[in-house]
Design a protein around this motif. Structure first.
Motif: not given
Length: 112
Positions: A5, A7, A29-33, A59-62
């Motif tokens: 993970m 950030v 998986t990408v999430t805007e944080v 951006v959080k990448i998993e």
């Protein structure tokens, strides 16, 4: 298996994705944080008024990888996301005990 993970700064996302693709990573998986660390936000001016933005967009990448790929993937993310300035982000590595692909029922590394 491990989950990596990261950030990072949003404008580095494409660089990181390209670096991961070069290392054979086919999905992530990408999430805007939003968050803050040592940089503790930033001051901006809007219509003449100064205000502080406490939480900065990130951006959080998993991505889940086989144990053998962890070091290379972490290095690829670090190199691609690095700007040399405060706020470049963090990388965390977690143990994954089990994975299942919903469509086929495959488990373990085959599910990834």
């Amino acid at each position: 298996m491990k989950m990596i993970m990261a950030v990072i700064k949003p404008f580095k996302l494409d660089d990181v994705r390209e670096a991961l693709t070069e290392h054979g990573i086919e999905g992530l998986t990408v999430t805007e944080v939003k968050g803050f660390g040592r940089q503790k936000g930033q001051t901006e001016v809007f219509r003449g008024a100064e205000y502080t933005v406490s939480f900065l967009p990130k951006v959080k990448i998993e991505v889940v990888v086989d144990d053998a790929k962890v070091d290379k993937v972490v290095e690829a993310i670090q190199n691609a996301a690095n700007t040399g300035r405060i706020g470049d982000g963090k990388i965390f590595v977690y143990d994954i005990s089990h994975a299942v692909r919903i469509r086929t029922g495959e488990t373990g590394n085959e599910a990834v």
